[in-house]
Write an enzyme that holds these catalytic residues in place. Structure first.
Site, PDB file in Angstrom:
ATOM      1  N   THR A  15       0.620  -1.367   0.071  1.00 56.80           N
ATOM      2  CA  THR A  15       0.126   0.042  -0.131  1.00 56.80           C
ATOM      3  C   THR A  15       0.931   1.179  -0.067  1.00 56.80           C
ATOM      4  O   THR A  15       0.428   2.254  -0.420  1.00 56.80           O
ATOM      5  CB  THR A  15      -0.837  -0.087   1.216  1.00 56.80           C
ATOM      6  OG1 THR A  15      -1.884  -1.267   1.264  1.00 56.80           O
ATOM      7  CG2 THR A  15      -2.048   1.241   1.318  1.00 56.80           C
ATOM      8  N   ASP A  59       2.304  -7.375  -3.773  1.00 54.98           N
ATOM      9  CA  ASP A  59       1.601  -7.508  -2.742  1.00 54.98           C
ATOM     10  C   ASP A  59       2.304  -8.463  -1.848  1.00 54.98           C
ATOM     11  O   ASP A  59       2.448  -9.749  -2.489  1.00 54.98           O
ATOM     12  CB  ASP A  59      -0.165  -7.943  -2.912  1.00 54.98           C
ATOM     13  CG  ASP A  59      -0.919  -7.667  -1.860  1.00 54.98           C
ATOM     14  OD1 ASP A  59      -1.844  -6.820  -1.797  1.00 54.98           O
ATOM     15  OD2 ASP A  59      -0.828  -8.508  -0.848  1.00 54.98           O
ATOM     16  N   SER A  60       2.143  -8.258  -0.514  1.00 57.62           N
ATOM     17  CA  SER A  60       2.974  -8.845   0.538  1.00 57.62           C
ATOM     18  C   SER A  60       2.354 -10.379   0.514  1.00 57.62           C
ATOM     19  O   SER A  60       2.974 -11.325   0.923  1.00 57.62           O
ATOM     20  CB  SER A  60       3.284  -8.168   1.688  1.00 57.62           C
ATOM     21  OG  SER A  60       2.325  -8.365   2.497  1.00 57.62           O
ATOM     22  N   THR A 167       4.157  -8.888  15.350  1.00 56.97           N
ATOM     23  CA  THR A 167       2.852  -9.546  14.828  1.00 56.97           C
ATOM     24  C   THR A 167       2.282  -8.424  14.170  1.00 56.97           C
ATOM     25  O   THR A 167       1.898  -7.450  14.997  1.00 56.97           O
ATOM     26  CB  THR A 167       2.283 -10.346  15.836  1.00 56.97           C
ATOM     27  OG1 THR A 167       3.000 -11.499  16.324  1.00 56.97           O
ATOM     28  CG2 THR A 167       0.954 -11.053  15.440  1.00 56.97           C
ATOM     29  N   GLN A 280      -0.220 -20.294  21.001  1.00 52.45           N
ATOM     30  CA  GLN A 280      -1.299 -19.437  20.319  1.00 52.45           C
ATOM     31  C   GLN A 280      -1.540 -17.948  21.144  1.00 52.45           C
ATOM     32  O   GLN A 280      -2.128 -17.266  20.352  1.00 52.45           O
ATOM     33  CB  GLN A 280      -2.582 -19.983  20.468  1.00 52.45           C
ATOM     34  CG  GLN A 280      -2.781 -21.276  19.582  1.00 52.45           C
ATOM     35  CD  GLN A 280      -4.048 -21.928  19.468  1.00 52.45           C
ATOM     36  OE1 GLN A 280      -5.105 -21.398  19.944  1.00 52.45           O
ATOM     37  NE2 GLN A 280      -4.179 -23.164  19.152  1.00 52.45           N
ATOM     38  N   CYS A 281      -1.201 -17.669  22.294  1.00 55.62           N
ATOM     39  CA  CYS A 281      -1.316 -16.404  22.860  1.00 55.62           C
ATOM     40  C   CYS A 281      -0.289 -15.565  22.103  1.00 55.62           C
ATOM     41  O   CYS A 281       0.662 -15.656  21.896  1.00 55.62           O
ATOM     42  CB  CYS A 281      -0.900 -16.573  24.264  1.00 55.62           C
ATOM     43  SG  CYS A 281      -1.882 -17.842  25.339  1.00 55.62           S
TER      44      CYS A 281
HETATM   45  N1  ASP Z   1      -2.183  -6.003   1.071  1.00 53.94           N
HETATM   46  C1  ASP Z   1      -1.110  -5.023   1.341  1.00 53.94           C
HETATM   47  C2  ASP Z   1       0.090  -5.819   1.464  1.00 53.94           C
HETATM   48  O1  ASP Z   1       0.300  -6.481   2.475  1.00 53.94           O
HETATM   49  C3  ASP Z   1      -1.434  -4.241   2.700  1.00 53.94           C
HETATM   50  C4  ASP Z   1      -0.253  -3.407   2.951  1.00 53.94           C
HETATM   51  O2  ASP Z   1       0.430  -2.972   2.124  1.00 53.94           O
HETATM   52  O3  ASP Z   1      -0.508  -3.009   4.073  1.00 53.94           O
HETATM   53  O4  ASP Z   1       1.021  -6.192   0.290  1.00 53.94           O
END
Ligand code: ASP
Length: 344
Positions: A15, A59-60, A167, A280-281
């Site tokens: 983004t 995109d990631s 995280t 999982q915490c």
């Molecule tokens: N969907 C985007 C990504 O991870 C979201 C971001 O850039 O924050 O590539």
């Protein structure tokens, strides 16, 4: 005036690199080589900035180990020429990507700061400018002729975290990340407040950067939930070539004591599939053997993930599998901090 540090920005996608076309309303990729024209504030920073962009912004969610290697290669090839690196990726999998990069570089003595944003850089209310400007400032921060940060960090919303402790916690808030088990390395207020005592330092200052790029992704994550069935857990035994499982357990590392469950875990270990116990915490640590419900896991030979995050367990597993270690070595490395990712 001291020498201006050279900072390399590596733009991979996400983004942060988008601008809004105000005629059509569509988001489109931004040309990062033009960044100083678009954000004139950057000229006020006491550093020189160069940029490298992926040919196609990605995109990631589409990032995999090959992209991790591509990012790490850019840093390794430019390591001596630059004093610090700012890597822009999408935030969705940024914790996974940056954790993996932290393992790929041993003896790192320069900052590698990951950042991104929730709103595009071209949006009026964007968080991108602050995240980018402060990340560059942190990457350029020097004291006694050496960088203040000498590790892989993740900067978002006024805080720099150790990347392999993070995280993603929110798809909405600007404060998109948390680091429950380790305090921020830097907090940005009126001043940049560096938390000096907790910053990572290489033990071998004289040695050069060691870059390891073999990552093995023959792994799986198995998240327990109350009611999980035998056939689901058993199905992992049929995954061809599987070498490791991140087992997400409850609380301080607890799991069912049912015979079928423990038998399957034993079968994994017999098949030389490493199983790592991760909680999982969001915060806290596995304490193997603390409750009866984790004692059996200890006896079977499950590896203790301690206070590692799932994201970092995935990265560390890929990295250690790539190293072709003997079984005991694998366990010892997994249970010891290599890049500050778990407590001693
Ligand atoms: N969907 C985007 C990504 O991870 C979201 C971001 O850039 O924050 O590539």
């Amino acid at each position: 005036m001291t020498k201006r540090p050279n900072i390399l920005i590596v733009y991979t996608g996400g983004t942060i690199g988008m601008v809004k076309d105000y005629v059509t309303g569509a988001l489109k990729a931004f040309d990062f080589s033009q960044i100083s024209n678009k954000i004139p504030e950057l000229q006020q920073l006491h550093c020189t900035i160069e940029t490298i962009s992926f040919d196609e912004p990605i995109d990631s969610s589409n990032m995999d180990v090959n992209y991790y290697v591509e990012i790490a290669e850019i840093i390794a090839e430019n390591y001596t020429k630059f004093d610090g690196f700012v890597v822009l990726t999408g935030s969705d999998t940024m914790s996974y990507i940056s954790s993996a990069i932290s393992f790929m570089f041993e003896n790192l003595q320069k900052p590698v700061i990951f950042t991104g944003s929730q709103l595009p850089i071209g949006d009026l209310r964007t968080d991108a400018k602050e995240n980018l400007i402060t990340s560059i400032q942190i990457a350029a921060a020097q004291e006694n002729d050496e960088p203040v940060i000498q590790e892989v960090g993740l900067y978002f919303e006024y805080k720099l975290y150790r990347a392999n402790r993070t995280t993603k916690i929110s798809a909405e808030q600007f404060e998109a990340f948390s680091s429950m088990n380790y305090p921020p390395l830097v907090e940005s207020g009126v001043h940049l407040n560096f938390n000096y005592p907790i910053l990572l330092r290489s033990q071998n200052k004289e040695e050069n950067l060691i870059f390891r790029k073999k990552l093995d992704n023959n792994i799986a994550v198995l998240k327990l939930f109350p009611g999980i069935t035998e056939k689901v857990v058993k199905s992992y035994l049929n995954i061809e070539g599987l070498k490791g499982i991140i087992l997400e357990t409850y609380g301080a590392g607890n799991a069912p004591t049912k015979k079928w469950f423990l038998d399957i875990l034993e079968a994994f270990v017999k098949k030389d599939i490493y199983v790592v116990n991760v909680t999982q915490c969001a915060g806290g640590s596995v304490i193997l053997g603390h409750y009866e419900t984790s004692s059996s896991l200890k006896h079977i030979g499950i590896i203790d993930g301690k206070d590692i995050t799932t994201e970092t367990a995935v990265a560390k597993m890929m990295y250690l599998l790539g190293e072709n270690l003997a079984k005991e070595e694998f366990r010892n490395y997994f249970e010891s901090p290599l890049r500050g990712e778990i407590n001693e």
